[in-house]
Design a protein around this motif. Structure first.
Motif, PDB file in Angstrom:
ATOM      1  N   SER A  52      -9.093  -9.329  37.763  1.00  0.00           N
ATOM      2  CA  SER A  52      -9.559  -7.999  38.151  1.00  0.00           C
ATOM      3  C   SER A  52      -9.524  -7.817  39.668  1.00  0.00           C
ATOM      4  O   SER A  52      -9.026  -6.799  40.173  1.00  0.00           O
ATOM      5  CB  SER A  52     -10.976  -7.749  37.619  1.00  0.00           C
ATOM      6  OG  SER A  52     -11.878  -8.734  38.095  1.00  0.00           O
ATOM      7  N   THR A  93     -21.050  -8.938  31.922  1.00  0.00           N
ATOM      8  CA  THR A  93     -20.820  -7.770  31.068  1.00  0.00           C
ATOM      9  C   THR A  93     -21.190  -6.473  31.768  1.00  0.00           C
ATOM     10  O   THR A  93     -20.729  -5.397  31.379  1.00  0.00           O
ATOM     11  CB  THR A  93     -21.647  -7.879  29.775  1.00  0.00           C
ATOM     12  OG1 THR A  93     -23.043  -7.906  30.113  1.00  0.00           O
ATOM     13  CG2 THR A  93     -21.284  -9.149  29.014  1.00  0.00           C
ATOM     14  N   SER A 122     -18.775   0.186  36.988  1.00  0.00           N
ATOM     15  CA  SER A 122     -19.244   0.864  35.778  1.00  0.00           C
ATOM     16  C   SER A 122     -20.491   0.143  35.273  1.00  0.00           C
ATOM     17  O   SER A 122     -20.901  -0.881  35.830  1.00  0.00           O
ATOM     18  CB  SER A 122     -18.150   0.863  34.699  1.00  0.00           C
ATOM     19  OG  SER A 122     -17.819  -0.477  34.335  1.00  0.00           O
ATOM     20  N   CYS A 140     -14.145   4.810  39.144  1.00  0.00           N
ATOM     21  CA  CYS A 140     -13.996   4.405  37.742  1.00  0.00           C
ATOM     22  C   CYS A 140     -14.654   5.468  36.870  1.00  0.00           C
ATOM     23  O   CYS A 140     -15.883   5.530  36.773  1.00  0.00           O
ATOM     24  CB  CYS A 140     -14.635   3.041  37.502  1.00  0.00           C
ATOM     25  SG  CYS A 140     -14.532   2.486  35.787  1.00  0.00           S
ATOM     26  N   ASP A 142     -13.659   6.114  33.544  1.00  0.00           N
ATOM     27  CA  ASP A 142     -13.491   5.877  32.104  1.00  0.00           C
ATOM     28  C   ASP A 142     -14.184   4.604  31.623  1.00  0.00           C
ATOM     29  O   ASP A 142     -13.971   4.155  30.500  1.00  0.00           O
ATOM     30  CB  ASP A 142     -12.003   5.819  31.745  1.00  0.00           C
ATOM     31  CG  ASP A 142     -11.257   4.737  32.528  1.00  0.00           C
ATOM     32  OD1 ASP A 142     -11.919   3.976  33.274  1.00  0.00           O
ATOM     33  OD2 ASP A 142     -10.019   4.661  32.402  1.00  0.00           O
ATOM     34  N   GLY A 143     -15.009   4.007  32.487  1.00  0.00           N
ATOM     35  CA  GLY A 143     -15.735   2.802  32.102  1.00  0.00           C
ATOM     36  C   GLY A 143     -14.925   1.525  32.180  1.00  0.00           C
ATOM     37  O   GLY A 143     -15.430   0.442  31.881  1.00  0.00           O
ATOM     38  N   ASN A 144     -13.669   1.617  32.614  1.00  0.00           N
ATOM     39  CA  ASN A 144     -12.793   0.448  32.693  1.00  0.00           C
ATOM     40  C   ASN A 144     -12.209   0.361  34.102  1.00  0.00           C
ATOM     41  O   ASN A 144     -11.319   1.132  34.464  1.00  0.00           O
ATOM     42  CB  ASN A 144     -11.671   0.554  31.661  1.00  0.00           C
ATOM     43  CG  ASN A 144     -10.744  -0.655  31.679  1.00  0.00           C
ATOM     44  OD1 ASN A 144     -10.948  -1.604  32.438  1.00  0.00           O
ATOM     45  ND2 ASN A 144      -9.714  -0.622  30.846  1.00  0.00           N
ATOM     46  N   THR A 145     -12.709  -0.581  34.894  1.00  0.00           N
ATOM     47  CA  THR A 145     -12.273  -0.677  36.295  1.00  0.00           C
ATOM     48  C   THR A 145     -10.826  -1.127  36.434  1.00  0.00           C
ATOM     49  O   THR A 145     -10.236  -0.986  37.509  1.00  0.00           O
ATOM     50  CB  THR A 145     -13.175  -1.661  37.069  1.00  0.00           C
ATOM     51  OG1 THR A 145     -13.156  -2.940  36.418  1.00  0.00           O
ATOM     52  CG2 THR A 145     -14.602  -1.142  37.144  1.00  0.00           C
ATOM     53  N   ARG A 146     -10.245  -1.654  35.352  1.00  0.00           N
ATOM     54  CA  ARG A 146      -8.866  -2.147  35.424  1.00  0.00           C
ATOM     55  C   ARG A 146      -7.861  -1.185  34.803  1.00  0.00           C
ATOM     56  O   ARG A 146      -6.663  -1.491  34.750  1.00  0.00           O
ATOM     57  CB  ARG A 146      -8.772  -3.512  34.736  1.00  0.00           C
ATOM     58  CG  ARG A 146      -9.550  -4.603  35.454  1.00  0.00           C
ATOM     59  CD  ARG A 146      -9.651  -5.882  34.648  1.00  0.00           C
ATOM     60  NE  ARG A 146      -8.363  -6.446  34.309  1.00  0.00           N
ATOM     61  CZ  ARG A 146      -8.198  -7.582  33.620  1.00  0.00           C
ATOM     62  NH1 ARG A 146      -9.263  -8.254  33.211  1.00  0.00           N
ATOM     63  NH2 ARG A 146      -6.996  -8.032  33.345  1.00  0.00           N
ATOM     64  N   SER A 147      -8.312  -0.042  34.351  1.00  0.00           N
ATOM     65  CA  SER A 147      -7.386   0.921  33.746  1.00  0.00           C
ATOM     66  C   SER A 147      -6.496   1.544  34.818  1.00  0.00           C
ATOM     67  O   SER A 147      -6.845   1.584  36.002  1.00  0.00           O
ATOM     68  CB  SER A 147      -8.165   2.022  33.025  1.00  0.00           C
ATOM     69  OG  SER A 147      -8.814   2.876  33.957  1.00  0.00           O
ATOM     70  N   SER A 150      -8.310   4.392  36.652  1.00  0.00           N
ATOM     71  CA  SER A 150      -9.315   3.956  37.627  1.00  0.00           C
ATOM     72  C   SER A 150      -8.660   3.373  38.870  1.00  0.00           C
ATOM     73  O   SER A 150      -9.087   3.643  40.003  1.00  0.00           O
ATOM     74  CB  SER A 150     -10.253   2.923  36.992  1.00  0.00           C
ATOM     75  OG  SER A 150     -11.045   3.507  35.982  1.00  0.00           O
TER      76      SER A 150
END
Length: 306
Positions: A52, A93, A122, A140, A142-147, A150
């Motif tokens: 990440s 998490t 997130s 971020c 969409d709740g996904n820092t790796r998308s 984002s």
């Protein structure tokens, strides 16, 4: 020295001595840019070696990065290889309790001050930012820092910030480690602006071509040479006083006249005799114990005047 893993499983970890000491000393550190990028922690240590953070750093280099993490609160990027932050095990998490949000949020607020913040976080990480920070851009959504979405938001946000070159923040990074290790801003004197570094793993710290210290790969902390001892003496940092000539590489407590009270076990110390630096080494006890103990090794001497 091989650092033992520090298990941080429950909220009780917030009160571990290593954690409390870390949070207190983080108050000595300040960002080197007007914009700070806040990132989530990762299971892999140091963080920059995780998948990440490898993605994040494609865009954030040149800006002060700070990682939100529980139970330690925060970790400025330059501190990520320093013990104990590089040796703890905890869940990543982002599902944080109210106490974790409070602790990390307060640490972050103290560190950031009134600077602009780009928060690429997130979950509990974001909750800490929302509760304790004001001037924030969240990337971020969409709740996904790796998308992809984002990361594109992060890329756009950091483009608007003023970055600095690697050479300019190198001194800041080295001074941050010194401040943390010696628990004072006066430790900046160990790392003047003309400091040079040599070495790939254990890094030699040179000032005017003279080695004053070594930054160790395993601990992320300094060990000192005699010239650094002179600086500690002048700045009144981690001093141990004796009134005899050293004869070995071990200083026993009966030979110690006095010592600074803020010394803790494993601290780097300077040994002084008749107002002259005669050695540097690692303390095995606290400052109070060095003075009051009637037996045992007080300082393991690394370098001494011949």
């Amino acid at each position: 020295m091989k650092n033992a893993k520090i298990p941080c499983i429950t909220e009780l970890s917030l009160h571990r001595p290593e954690v409390v000491r870390w949070q207190q000393r983080m108050q000595l550190l300040k960002p080197y840019t007007d914009t700070v990028v806040v990132l989530p922690c990762s299971m892999k240590k140091p963080y920059s070696q995780s998948k990440s953070h490898t993605l994040f750093r494609k865009y954030t280099k040149g800006l002060q990065e700070v990682i939100l993490t529980s139970p330690f609160g925060i970790c400025p990027r330059e501190m990520e290889k320093t013990y104990p932050i590089q040796s703890y095990d905890a869940s990543t998490t982002g599902d944080w309790s109210d106490e974790e949000i409070k602790t990390s949020g307060k640490c972050l607020k103290d560190y950031v001050g009134d600077r602009k913040v780009i928060a690429h976080v997130s979950g509990g990480y974001r909750a800490a930012c929302e509760e304790y920070l004001d001037n924030v851009v969240y990337t971020c959504t969409d709740g996904n820092t790796r998308s992809n979405k984002s990361l594109e938001n992060l890329k756009i946000a950091v483009k608007k910030a003023d970055k600095v070159s690697q050479s300019k923040h190198r001194i800041h990074d080295l001074q941050s480690i010194a401040r943390y290790q010696f628990n004072t801003k006066k430790a900046d004197k160990l790392i003047p602006e003309n400091t040079q570094t040599r070495g790939r793993f254990n890094t030699r710290i040179l000032v005017d071509k003279t080695q004053i210290a070594t930054l160790h790969f395993e601990t992320g902390l300094y060990t000192l040479n005699l010239p650094a001892g002179e600086i500690l003496k002048e700045e009144k940092i981690n001093r141990v006083f004796i009134n005899f000539d050293l004869q070995s590489n071990t200083l026993f407590t009966p030979g110690i006249d006095d010592a600074d009270e803020n010394i803790i076990p494993n601290d780097e110390v300077v040994i002084i005799n008749n107002d002259e630096v005669v050695g540097v080494g690692k303390s095995t006890m606290s400052g109070k114990e060095l003075v009051e103990s009637t037996k045992g090794v007080g300082v393991k001497i690394r370098h001494q005047i011949k």
